[in-house]
Design an enzyme around this catalytic site. Structure first.
Site, mmCIF file in Angstrom:
data_model
loop_
_atom_site.group_PDB
_atom_site.id
_atom_site.type_symbol
_atom_site.label_atom_id
_atom_site.label_comp_id
_atom_site.label_asym_id
_atom_site.label_seq_id
_atom_site.Cartn_x
_atom_site.Cartn_y
_atom_site.Cartn_z
ATOM 1 N N ASP A 269 0.833 -1.206 0.000
ATOM 2 C CA ASP A 269 0.000 0.000 0.000
ATOM 3 C C ASP A 269 0.870 1.259 0.000
ATOM 4 O OD1 ASP A 269 -2.771 1.203 0.573
ATOM 5 O OD2 ASP A 269 -1.591 2.024 2.219
ATOM 6 N N GLU B 164 1.161 -0.562 -5.045
ATOM 7 C CA GLU B 164 0.108 0.438 -5.180
ATOM 8 C C GLU B 164 0.794 1.795 -5.275
ATOM 9 O OE1 GLU B 164 -3.466 3.015 -3.533
ATOM 10 O OE2 GLU B 164 -1.736 2.519 -2.314
HETATM 11 C C1 NOJ Z 1 -4.557 3.312 -0.289
HETATM 12 C C2 NOJ Z 1 -5.800 2.538 0.032
HETATM 13 O O1 NOJ Z 1 -6.286 1.945 -1.150
HETATM 14 C C3 NOJ Z 1 -6.796 3.485 0.651
HETATM 15 O O2 NOJ Z 1 -8.014 2.845 0.850
HETATM 16 C C4 NOJ Z 1 -6.221 4.025 1.922
HETATM 17 O O3 NOJ Z 1 -7.105 4.980 2.475
HETATM 18 C C5 NOJ Z 1 -4.857 4.662 1.689
HETATM 19 N N1 NOJ Z 1 -3.993 3.812 0.931
HETATM 20 C C6 NOJ Z 1 -4.166 4.971 2.986
HETATM 21 O O4 NOJ Z 1 -3.794 3.771 3.610
#
Ligand code: NOJ
Ligand code: CA
Length: 599
Positions: free
Chosen positions: A208, A250
């Site tokens: 993430d 991501e």
């Molecule tokens: C990306 C995630 O997809 C999202 O849902 C989240 O709020 C942010 N990262 C922060 O962790």
């Protein structure tokens, strides 16, 4: 000795069809209104039947749930609302038994402010290793100019902490302090968390918010070289200790900035293609292929072991960060008439409502998702055309309970409705009485059946996950035409021509297919041969929002119509509509392409 993952092919993720779900939203087993692992266990057959090959589980760790679990308070456990570690393990093993891989989240840019590391950091002396688990400053002027991501809630990336008497750095919510990757203890803890889940057998980790790991003054604090050093370290440990596992980046960035996250094949094997996603919607609305061909032209080549992850929708807003200002204005205008549909820099809507519940548009977008280079990722509920609830806060409107049937709470839970973690969708168009799995399973022409068939068809051809992409340029820009080609290691090759009409009106186009002269395009859903290709432009006509997938076959292998089948076989197919190999089984080259009842 390396610990092997559940897949046998190290490149398994290239042929995968990923299904993203939140355990909280899928199935409640104990009537407390919250989905849980035993509930998910009871729905694995559904996922297997749908044909997806990998389940991506959104964060399920102990958390105050102020960011739907992306605010982690303990990396090595399961949130008790969702069950126990053992319940997770049972689901993991059961998924593996069904030949499905499992991808989970490794959220390492930040933790919850409730994490014991943060609580200890606040109390620890400045400069101590405990304090330095996070990023602190005496002034909020450090790293000035770094953009704010959650623009609707945050005014600064710094928040003052009364206990520590310092500011702490956070790229997301102020309750999510960023970990400090300049402290070696942070990397030790990250590797501990990785090993904890990989030892248990998870097949992959979604990293993430990976561009924000390391901060450097005078930069945007995004994609800095030191961040790539950290990711290479994680990958090196993974490769040294485990086999057939995956890390997925991501990184919501432009393609050129995402490219380094693949490294030389030594960072992440997969990364999401964020900029492609809004441009599919833009091309559809503008009835013009340019937004798609343009972003694909800007998409660099990636190392052979690597793969894009592509998607139409996910658990977040339809992000408009990676578009130009003009494109963003257009997207807001075209897709968010009601201001409540907007959040941060994006639109909080599901697939079906975005396209006005138009079945042909849903199918068209899915046809692109399933035939573009990369691994498709589907968001739970979109396979039945679920709606959203823009009156729930944050991005929660796209996180409502899965709609299984028309019983109480959509069959999701036996709780009193007021107890559900979020209300089920109730409106007359998308409400669970109109849109649910049970009804669509019994309806041969449902979106669910169509989606199953398309997934089954895609899985018969490795070209979709592994092949090259080449756009054709017919004069009619409402038509998007592209060739996917794959040379398998055994000399076997696959060539597929995809043609999509982005317009609400019928269209015709002339395709330059000279280089395939004398080959026969065979429509892959019905196994229908089209006229052979000549040295003349190939004429094709398409209904509004329709598409063709055509396998280009040598003329001598031109197909016979599917062989007649007995009544018993017909009844069997009606019961198991995606049991592909049951038709035309005596003609291997033919049967690969046959999916009964694809209407
Ligand atoms: C990306 C995630 O997809 C999202 O849902 C989240 O709020 C942010 N990262 C922060 O962790
Ligand atoms: Ca429950």
């Amino acid at each position: 000795m390396k610990k092997a993952g559940s897949a046998t092919d190290p490149l398994w993720y290239k042929d995968a069809v990923i299904y993203e779900l939140h355990v909280r939203a899928f199935q409640d087993s104990n009537g407390d209104g919250i989905g849980d692992f035993p509930g998910l266990m009871s729905r694995l057959d559904y996922l297997q039947d749908l044909g997806v090959t990998c389940i991506w589980l959104l964060p399920f760790f102990p958390s105050p749930l102020r960011d739907d679990g992306y605010d982690i308070a303990n990396y090595n456990d399961v949130n008790p609302s969702y069950g126990t570690l053992n319940d997770f393990k049972l689901v993991l093993d059961a998924a593996h038994q069904r030949n499905m891989q499992v991808l989970i989240e490794l959220v390492i840019n930040h933790t919850s402010d409730q994490h014991p590391w943060f609580q200890a950091a606040r109390l620890a002396p400045p400069g101590s290793p405990e304090r330095n688990m996070y990023v602190w400053s005496d002034t909020d002027k450090l790293y000035e100019g770094v953009r704010i991501i959650f623009t609707d809630t945050e005014k600064s990336n710094w928040t003052w902490d009364e206990v520590a008497k310092q500011y702490y750095w956070h790229r997301f919510f102020s309750h999510q302090p960023d970990l400090n990757f300049d402290n070696p203890r942070v990397m030790e803890e990250v590797l501990n968390a990785m090993r904890f889940w990989m030892d248990m057998g998870v097949d992959g980790l979604r990293l993430d918010a990976i561009p924000y790991l390391v901060e450097r003054d005078g930069t945007s604090c995004e994609n800095v070289p030191e961040t790539h050093v950290k990711i290479k370290e994680i990958r090196a440990v993974m490769d040294a200790e485990y086999s057939n596992r995956l890390v997925l980046a991501e990184a919501n960035m432009w393609p050129a900035d995402v490219r380094p996250y693949f490294g030389d094949g030594d960072e992440c094997q997969m990364a999401f293609h964020f900029p492609l996603m809004p441009r599919m919607y833009m091309a559809l609305r503008q009835e013009d292929r340019l937004p798609i061909t343009d972003i694909m032209a800007q998409t660099p080549d990636i190392p052979p072991s690597c793969q894009w992850g592509i998607f139409l929708r996910n658990h977040d807003e339809l992000t408009l960060e990676m578009v130009t200002d003009d494109e963003r204005d257009y997207m807001y205008y075209a897709y968010s008439a009601d201001p409540r549909m907007r959040i941060n820099v994006g639109i909080r809507r599901r697939l079906a409502p975005l396209v006005d519940n138009n079945r042909r548009r849903i199918e068209l977008l899915n046809s692109l998702l399933l035939s573009f280079p990369g691994t498709p990722i589907m968001y739970y509920g979109d396979e039945i055309g679920m709606g959203d609830n823009i009156y729930l806060g944050d991005r929660n409107g796209v996180r409502t309970p899965m709609q299984w049937n028309s019983d109480r709470n959509a069959g999701f839970s036996t709780a009193v409705p007021a107890r559900l973690y979020f209300p089920v969708i109730l409106d007359p168009i998308y409400g669970y009485q109109a849109i649910n799995v049970e009804a669509q399973l019994s309806d041969q022409s449902s979106l669910l059946h169509w989606t199953r068939n398309m997934i089954a068809l895609r899985k018969l051809f490795q070209v979709f996950g592994r092949g090259t992409l080449e756009f054709l340029s017919p004069a009619n820009r409402k038509v998007l035409a592209y060739i996917r080609h794959y040379e398998g290691p055994d000399g076997h090759s696959e060539t597929v021509l995809c043609v999509a009409n982005l317009s609400r009106f019928a269209q015709a186009a002339l395709l330059d297919l000279k280089q395939y002269e004398s080959m026969v395009p065979v429509e892959m859903l019905g196994y229908v041969p089209f006229p052979p290709i000549t040295d003349q432009p190939y004429a094709i006509t398409l209904n509004p929002y329709s598409f063709f997938w055509l396998e280009l076959q040598p003329a001598m292998e031109a197909p016979q119509p599917p062989i007649p089948i007995s009544d018993e076989e017909a009844a069997e197919i009606a019961l198991h509509p995606i049991d592909v190999p049951q038709t035309a089984a005596t003609q291997p080259d033919v049967s690969r392409a046959v999916v009964p009842d694809a209407s």
